[in-house]
Design an enzyme around this catalytic site. Structure first.
Site, PDB file in Angstrom:
ATOM      1  CG  HIS A 251      -0.781  -6.058   5.305  1.00  0.00           C
ATOM      2  ND1 HIS A 251      -0.920  -5.453   6.524  1.00  0.00           N
ATOM      3  CD2 HIS A 251      -1.850  -5.646   4.594  1.00  0.00           C
ATOM      4  CE1 HIS A 251      -2.019  -4.697   6.544  1.00  0.00           C
ATOM      5  NE2 HIS A 251      -2.602  -4.802   5.366  1.00  0.00           N
TER       6      HIS A 251
ATOM      7  CD  GLN B 247      -2.928  -1.154   2.260  1.00  0.00           C
ATOM      8  OE1 GLN B 247      -2.666  -1.893   3.194  1.00  0.00           O
ATOM      9  NE2 GLN B 247      -3.978  -0.360   2.250  1.00  0.00           N
TER      10      GLN B 247
ATOM     11  CG  ASN C 252      -3.203  -7.477   7.762  1.00  0.00           C
ATOM     12  OD1 ASN C 252      -3.366  -6.778   8.765  1.00  0.00           O
ATOM     13  ND2 ASN C 252      -3.965  -7.352   6.687  1.00  0.00           N
ATOM     14  CD  GLU C 253      -7.479  -6.665   8.457  1.00  0.00           C
ATOM     15  OE1 GLU C 253      -7.887  -6.655   7.286  1.00  0.00           O
ATOM     16  OE2 GLU C 253      -7.625  -5.689   9.222  1.00  0.00           O
TER      17      GLU C 253
END
Ligand SMILES: *[C@@H]1O[C@H](CO)[C@@H](O)[C@H](O)[C@H]1NC(C)=O
Ligand SMILES: *[C@@H]1O[C@H](CO)[C@@H](O)[C@H](O)[C@H]1NC(C)=O
Ligand SMILES: *[C@@H]1O[C@H](CO)[C@@H](O)[C@H](O)[C@H]1NC(C)=O
Ligand SMILES: *[C@@H]1O[C@H](CO)[C@@H](O)[C@H](O)[C@H]1NC(C)=O
Ligand SMILES: *[C@@H]1O[C@H](CO)[C@@H](O)[C@H](O)[C@H]1NC(C)=O
Ligand SMILES: *[C@@H]1O[C@H](CO)[C@@H](O)[C@H](O)[C@H]1NC(C)=O
Ligand SMILES: *[C@@H]1O[C@H](CO)[C@@H](O)[C@H](O)[C@H]1NC(C)=O
Ligand SMILES: *[C@@H]1O[C@H](CO)[C@@H](O)[C@H](O)[C@H]1NC(C)=O
Ligand SMILES: *[C@@H]1O[C@H](CO)[C@@H](O)[C@H](O)[C@H]1NC(C)=O
Length: 619
Positions: free
Chosen positions: A272, A174, A331-332
């Site tokens: 991620h 990101q 991550n998640e």
């Protein structure tokens, strides 16, 4: 024909989570002893424009005198993993007129270029400002003047416990850019939005601009900097036995060292969402098709994934564990889980990495992973079906990871009833996985209002769980945004969420008392509605985001001091506006980023947040 599932026991539903007490408007003012006089006496006085304003500056981090270490350096750890070969590849140029001549080398330049040609990132262009590391410049003091404070704000008198970790958080794909540079291989993030939303390969150019980004955070006094390492930078060929990218190793060493030099603490997430494309084999369409459990197929179910992740994690940990305070493995993971095997691979890979860190590296830092769930609150807490639906919603998203990892307990019934190809955990698995995270890390952005698919009907949830055609899969509840009186309070979309601080306190209680581990708020943040359409000065004056951060922290303090919930840290998502998996419209940042010049500016909420924390004894 309806499949009837055995009734699931509901031990956690004996307590309703919200009580509606009737009251009259206006709200009483118990702090005002009497009604007060109603006839002022008016006077004329000489007028002058005098006004007193306190000019405050953000306080920067002090230059460190000592730096904590958490493990021996690489030289002492290298023997814990097979010997690696290190190499470099350079940069992919799709317009290149010459081609590599090392086709016989399975991991040479020709093979690396072929990875990119196979990934075929759509509209691959480079409109970057930077192509080499930018040297940092000090932040001028006039950028550090606090904005006018909001008139209303939290009135609590609590302080944060000693050692409370206050930080900011981010992820490689990101912000980094430089996506096909310095040897990085292609990941899911480079192909995900093919044939739809326009892609972007530049993002925040943090790969070259990281020093200035860190300098800016240190100037604001932020202590903890959480970022993710791109697996395809470290290992462009992803798999065990393939060469390590020397430039990537050097880069993340530089990032970590610069964070430390600025008196900050580095925290690393290993994966991620940027899965290497190798795990989709010869069918990249898999990466673009719907996942059964999450929103995206992250490739975790691949038969080679678990060993490959563990190999990558060991390489990263042996190189950086001496200086990294916390490791987040995933991550998640729910959001990118395709099926039952995906979740099996995630929790087993996580547990193997934890054991490696604690028992072979003997690391003294923390290991965790980040979970997501926009806390489900029952629409009508006096309705048994709504309570059941909320518990089903929450346990389905958290329990598959949290039950085995924090309690050594099997998956929740909500998960087993819904995901028919789940991989059963043996007693041996559970013993190995139990206790493999130091903190329960959660990204509690907002809350969702939950009802059963058919109002008042628990059976409708169970029917959905068994029915692969149900539109309510996989959560099997009706997620709404309106409370029982019709006020819109819950999650609507990524760009349009609501500020739900009181539910955060309930949520922290739920997590702590269910899984009994210290909590880290690993990400939380707020996209001010329509911010991308505003001019710069209005973007900077982001009062709703200040309200979000301060109210969330105020409720966190109540959870700590009034409810006895151990919360160890909070990380703002994110330290700057960034690429939100498709575009830049959802502004989650506490700084703006100019997409032409890459210039960053501090938003008001950043000052308000730091000031709130500092006033409450946070370093
Ligand atoms: C490749 O060439 C095309 C046409 O000249 C250009 O538009 C594009 O930006 C170039 N791509 C890269 C990565 O340089
Ligand atoms: C690629 O560029 C074309 C032309 O600008 C645009 O129409 C298309 O949406 C882009 N595709 C992606 C995936 O960005
Ligand atoms: C799984 O990943 C490997 C690469 O490690 C790949 O060769 C294989 O084709 C993938 N399997 C599937 C089903 O995509
Ligand atoms: C590739 O994967 C997609 C999505 O899973 C699937 O529909 C398609 O049949 C696969 N193609 C091949 C050739 O296996
Ligand atoms: C970690 O501790 C174990 C058990 O005490 C020991 O055998 C091992 O050598 C230690 N590892 C390192 C890297 O020091
Ligand atoms: C999991 O580990 C904890 C802490 O060691 C222990 O108290 C608990 O009994 C274990 N759970 C199971 C099911 O063995
Ligand atoms: C499963 O759900 C679909 C879509 O709602 C519905 O048409 C079908 O009747 C359901 N099947 C069963 C067995 O309930
Ligand atoms: C979900 O609940 C809302 C609010 O009660 C209702 O308006 C909506 O129709 C329900 N959705 C479905 C698909 O039943
Ligand atoms: C970004 O910077 C350029 C050059 O200074 C400026 O013209 C433009 O208005 C800026 N964009 C925004 C959104 O502020």
């Amino acid at each position: 024909m309806k499949t009837i599932f055995p009734m699931i026991s509901l031990p956690s539903l004996v307590l309703a989570q919200q009580i509606f007490t009737p009251g009259q408007d206006p709200e009483p003012r118990p702090q005002c002893s009497s009604k007060g006089p109603s006839h002022p006496s008016y006077t004329f006085t000489p007028f002058s424009y005098t006004q007193t304003t306190t000019v405050r500056y953000a306080s920067s981090r002090a230059v460190p005198t000592v730096t904590a270490t958490y493990a021996p350096p690489l030289e002492s750890l290298a023997t814990l993993i097979p010997s690696q070969s290190y190499t470099t590849w350079g940069k992919w140029d799709p317009n290149a007129t010459t081609s590599a001549t090392d086709a016989e080398n399975p991991y040479g330049n020709a093979a690396w270029t072929a990875l990119w040609e196979y990934a075929n990132p759509p509209n691959f262009t480079e409109t970057a400002v930077y192509s080499t590391t930018v040297e940092p410049t000090p932040i001028p003091s006039d950028e550090l003047v606090l904005p006018p404070a909001d008139y209303f704000g939290p009135t609590d008198c609590y302080n944060f416990p000693k050692g409370f970790q206050f930080g900011v958080s981010s992820s490689a794909s990101q912000i980094e850019g430089a996506t096909a540079e310095q040897g990085k291989g292609p990941s899911l993030m480079d192909i995900l939005f093919r044939g739809g939303v326009p892609t972007d390969y530049v993002t925040n150019e943090h790969y070259y601009y990281y020093k200035q980004d860190i300098e800016r955070l240190a100037a604001m006094g932020v202590k903890h900097f959480a970022f993710s390492i791109a697996w395809t930078r470290i290992l462009p060929f992803a798999l065990p036995g393939t060469p390590v990218n020397q430039e990537a190793i050097d880069h993340y060493n530089d990032v970590i060292n610069f964070v430390l030099e600025k008196g900050m603490v580095p925290e690393v997430t290993l994966l991620h969402f940027d899965t290497p494309i190798q795990f989709y084999g010869d069918n990249l369409t898999q990466a673009l098709s719907d996942a059964e459990i999450g929103y995206v197929n992250g490739g975790y179910q691949n038969e080679t994934f678990q060993d490959a992740f563990v190999n990558y994690a060991k390489i990263a940990m042996t190189h950086y564990s001496d200086r990294v305070a916390t490791w987040f493995t995933f991550n998640e993971p729910l959001l990118y889980a395709d099926n039952g095997k995906s979740i099996d691979n995630v929790i087993k890979a996580h547990a193997r990495v934890y054991h490696f860190y604690k028992e072979e590296i003997n690391g003294t830092g923390a290991v965790s992973f980040k979970m997501n769930n926009n806390f489900g609150v029952p629409k009508d807490p006096s309705n048994e079906a709504d309570l059941y639906a909320a518990e089903h919603f929450n346990s389905f998203q958290l329990g598959p990871f949290a039950n085995p990892i924090f309690l050594g307990k099997d998956y929740p019934e909500s998960y087993k009833a819904t995901i028919h190809d789940y991989v059963p955990l043996t007693a041996e698995d559970l013993a190995y996985i139990n206790g493999t995270a130091d903190t329960l890390s959660i990204d509690p952005y907002t809350a969702t209002v939950i009802t059963a698919p058919e109002p008042g009907n628990i059976q409708s949830i169970l029917d959905c769980a068994s029915n692969y055609s149900s539109p309510y899969r996989p959560y099997c509840v009706n997620q709404t945004t309106a409370d029982v009186y019709g006020w819109n309070i819950g999650y609507r979309s990524q760009t349009y969420v609501y500020i739900t601080p009181t539910y955060l306190r309930t949520y922290l209680n739920y997590l702590y008392n269910t899984w009994r581990h210290p909590i880290i708020i690993a990400e939380f943040g707020f996209p001010v509605y329509g911010e991308a359409e505003k001019g710069l000065s209005d973007q900077l004056f982001d009062t709703p985001r200040s309200i979000y951060y301060l109210s969330f922290m105020s409720e966190t303090l109540k959870a700590i001091w009034e409810d006895g919930v151990e919360v160890r840290g909070a990380y703002a998502w994110s330290f700057a506006d960034n690429w939100e998996f498709g575009d830049y419209d959802a502004h989650f940042g506490i700084q703006t980023v100019n997409r032409t010049t890459q210039e960053r500016r501090y938003k008001k909420s950043f000052f308000d947040f730091v000031s709130y924390m500092r006033a409450r004894d946070v370093d």
